[in-house]
Design an enzyme around this catalytic site. Structure first.
Site, PDB file in Angstrom:
ATOM      1  N   SER A  14       0.906  -1.144   0.064  1.00 44.62           N
ATOM      2  CA  SER A  14       0.042   0.055  -0.016  1.00 44.62           C
ATOM      3  C   SER A  14       1.022   1.307   0.033  1.00 44.62           C
ATOM      4  O   SER A  14       0.398   2.324  -0.722  1.00 44.62           O
ATOM      5  CB  SER A  14      -0.861  -0.169   1.377  1.00 44.62           C
ATOM      6  OG  SER A  14      -0.269   0.205   2.313  1.00 44.62           O
ATOM      7  N   ASN A  74      13.568   4.160   5.786  1.00 46.39           N
ATOM      8  CA  ASN A  74      12.846   3.185   6.011  1.00 46.39           C
ATOM      9  C   ASN A  74      11.531   3.630   6.787  1.00 46.39           C
ATOM     10  O   ASN A  74      11.423   4.860   7.255  1.00 46.39           O
ATOM     11  CB  ASN A  74      13.366   2.195   7.211  1.00 46.39           C
ATOM     12  CG  ASN A  74      12.611   1.107   7.421  1.00 46.39           C
ATOM     13  OD1 ASN A  74      11.948   0.256   6.769  1.00 46.39           O
ATOM     14  ND2 ASN A  74      12.625   0.474   8.785  1.00 46.39           N
ATOM     15  N   HIS A  96       8.332   2.942   9.562  1.00 40.22           N
ATOM     16  CA  HIS A  96       8.055   1.985  10.428  1.00 40.22           C
ATOM     17  C   HIS A  96       6.755   2.308  11.412  1.00 40.22           C
ATOM     18  O   HIS A  96       6.692   3.542  11.592  1.00 40.22           O
ATOM     19  CB  HIS A  96       9.312   1.812  11.717  1.00 40.22           C
ATOM     20  CG  HIS A  96       9.038   0.825  12.690  1.00 40.22           C
ATOM     21  ND1 HIS A  96       9.244  -0.535  12.449  1.00 40.22           N
ATOM     22  CD2 HIS A  96       8.944   0.737  14.086  1.00 40.22           C
ATOM     23  CE1 HIS A  96       9.166  -1.251  13.486  1.00 40.22           C
ATOM     24  NE2 HIS A  96       8.794  -0.529  14.306  1.00 40.22           N
ATOM     25  N   GLU A 118       0.992   6.999   7.216  1.00 44.54           N
ATOM     26  CA  GLU A 118       2.330   6.577   6.338  1.00 44.54           C
ATOM     27  C   GLU A 118       1.987   7.030   4.713  1.00 44.54           C
ATOM     28  O   GLU A 118       2.773   7.677   4.280  1.00 44.54           O
ATOM     29  CB  GLU A 118       2.493   5.191   6.290  1.00 44.54           C
ATOM     30  CG  GLU A 118       2.660   4.409   7.708  1.00 44.54           C
ATOM     31  CD  GLU A 118       3.082   2.978   7.758  1.00 44.54           C
ATOM     32  OE1 GLU A 118       3.640   2.467   8.859  1.00 44.54           O
ATOM     33  OE2 GLU A 118       2.545   2.401   6.892  1.00 44.54           O
TER      34      GLU A 118
HETATM   35  C1  GAR Z   1       3.912  -0.789   6.679  1.00 46.59           C
HETATM   36  O1  GAR Z   1       2.908  -0.463   7.686  1.00 46.59           O
HETATM   37  C2  GAR Z   1       5.490  -0.148   7.157  1.00 46.59           C
HETATM   38  O2  GAR Z   1       5.356   0.585   8.171  1.00 46.59           O
HETATM   39  C3  GAR Z   1       5.767  -1.601   7.889  1.00 46.59           C
HETATM   40  O3  GAR Z   1       5.293  -2.738   7.075  1.00 46.59           O
HETATM   41  C4  GAR Z   1       3.992  -2.148   6.371  1.00 46.59           C
HETATM   42  C5  GAR Z   1       3.786  -2.598   5.135  1.00 46.59           C
HETATM   43  O4  GAR Z   1       2.797  -2.172   4.375  1.00 46.59           O
HETATM   44  N1  GAR Z   1       7.070  -1.788   8.051  1.00 46.59           N
HETATM   45  C6  GAR Z   1       7.713  -2.464   9.096  1.00 46.59           C
HETATM   46  O5  GAR Z   1       7.069  -2.993  10.072  1.00 46.59           O
HETATM   47  C7  GAR Z   1       9.145  -2.303   9.123  1.00 46.59           C
HETATM   48  N2  GAR Z   1       9.770  -2.947  10.169  1.00 46.59           N
HETATM   49  P1  GAR Z   1       2.407  -1.935   2.848  1.00 46.59           P
HETATM   50  O6  GAR Z   1       3.129  -3.245   2.203  1.00 46.59           O
HETATM   51  O7  GAR Z   1       1.062  -2.027   2.680  1.00 46.59           O
HETATM   52  O8  GAR Z   1       3.095  -0.909   2.449  1.00 46.59           O
END
Ligand code: GAR
Length: 357
Positions: A177, A274, A276, A341
């Site tokens: 996403s 990154n 998080h 995000e």
């Molecule tokens: C996001 O919420 C990001 O913050 C997290 O993975 C998700 C990816 O969602 N990242 C972590 O946890 C890194 N340690 P997406 O695939 O829908 O973008």
């Protein structure tokens, strides 16, 4: 009919036998050898000098496309073979179809196998290394000419100089996403750069579909046999090679669940971001949303930070707060964190790109 400069494995086997009888040594190397430069010429001369004959195994055109993207190779396998055979150092050129040279090594069984100095014995592909060890082949890593590479040559020929659009690689392992939000920002000009590749270590997940919908090249990285959360040296090398070949300026991790380390951190120092889903330094690592809920805190959020050698420890660039409601579940809270995000990540990426030389 034009002469073929590609040898069969049978021809190489005959040479192999002859050399064995005479107690002389066969050297093998492999690679793409697309646009030959002085680095290649010196490397091959050095490899040849280690033994009595040199066989160069080159990737087929289809496997080069798979490794380097749709614009490569510039020269066909037949042309690359002819060019290589014009060098004094090269005795035979064979072509192999697979991404890895394992089959060709097994068929040729050289005395010595050489690779360029961007490899270490540990960053050779696991499968190739295991076979070479089993066959008792001596592995030699040869130095390269600094600054000389096919990708640098092609970039120079294309007139690519500072000032062109900055190029971003998105690394992810999940639904994508955030990748979608970044690609939307690139499309409507808010990012100030273009997405050169989407890299993913998990076949078949949503982020790959997102890349396909946006017509962005995808790289499915084989993470190798390392334990969860890590990449093998070989996978890391492949990643770095591809990012360099694609002339990536900025790496953005969007749910990439593997730790990045040297030599990538050094090559992209200050240019890896990154995201998080917590207010770091609170709740680094795995399951941050569940940990936030369990902590009894009234708020959490998301953080964009620079990547360093630690886990979620790099310099914080931006945070956004998200309230935790008494009725929240991991799913409902994750959804609101995602909204935040999707807003801040493209903005921070745009700021970083704007600040780059
Ligand atoms: C996001 O919420 C990001 O913050 C997290 O993975 C998700 C990816 O969602 N990242 C972590 O946890 C890194 N340690 P997406 O695939 O829908 O973008």
């Amino acid at each position: 009919m034009t002469q073929s400069f590609i040898s069969s494995l049978g021809e190489v086997a005959a040479l192999r036998e002859q050399l064995s009888r005479e107690d002389r040594k066969l050297v093998l190397t492999n690679g793409v050898f697309d646009v030959l430069h002085i680095g290649h010429v010196r490397y091959l001369a050095e490899a040849r000098a280690l033994g009595d004959a040199l066989v160069v195994a080159i990737n087929s055109d289809a496997s080069v496309r798979e490794l380097k993207g749709p614009g490569r190779p510039v020269n066909t396998a037949a042309e690359r073979a002819e060019t290589l055979r014009a060098l004094r150092s090269v005795d035979h050129v064979v072509v192999f179809e697979e991404r890895r040279a394992t089959n060709v090594i097994d068929a040729i069984r050289p005395d010595i196998y050489t690779k360029g100095g961007d490899y270490t014995p540990d960053s050779l592909n696991d499968e190739e290394k295991a076979l070479l060890d089993r066959l008792g082949v001596e592995i030699r890593i040869l130095s390269l000419v600094p600054g000389k590479s096919t990708s640098a040559t092609l970039a120079q020929l294309a007139g690519e100089t500072p000032g062109g659009p900055k190029r971003v690689a998105i690394l992810g392992s999940g639904t994508g996403s955030n990748a979608r939000a970044i690609l939307a920002a690139a499309k409507d000009g808010r990012l100030g750069g273009e997405v050169a590749v989407v890299v993913c270590d998990v076949p078949g997940v949503g982020i790959l579909q997102v890349a396909e919908e946006h017509g962005v090249p995808r790289l499915v990285l084989d993470p190798g046999t390392e334990k969860r959360g890590r990449l093998t040296d070989a996978a890391l090398k492949e990643l770095l090679d591809r990012l360099r070949a694609l002339r990536v300026d900025l790496i953005v991790c969007a749910g990439f669940m593997r730790v990045l380390r040297e030599p990538l951190l050094d090559a992209y120092a200050g240019r890896i971001l990154n995201l998080h889903p917590s207010l770091l330094p609170k709740h680094p690592g795995l399951d941050p949303v569940a940990k936030s809920l369990a902590s009894g805190d009234s708020e959490t959020g998301c953080t964009v930070h620079l990547v360093d050698a630690g886990i979620d420890t790099g310099e914080i660039l931006r945070q956004e707060r998200v309230s935790i409601l008494p009725s929240d579940t991991v799913e409902s809270l994750t959804e609101r964190i995602h909204e935040a995000e999707h807003r801040i990540y493209p903005e921070v990426i745009a700021e970083r790109l704007a600040g780059m030389e």
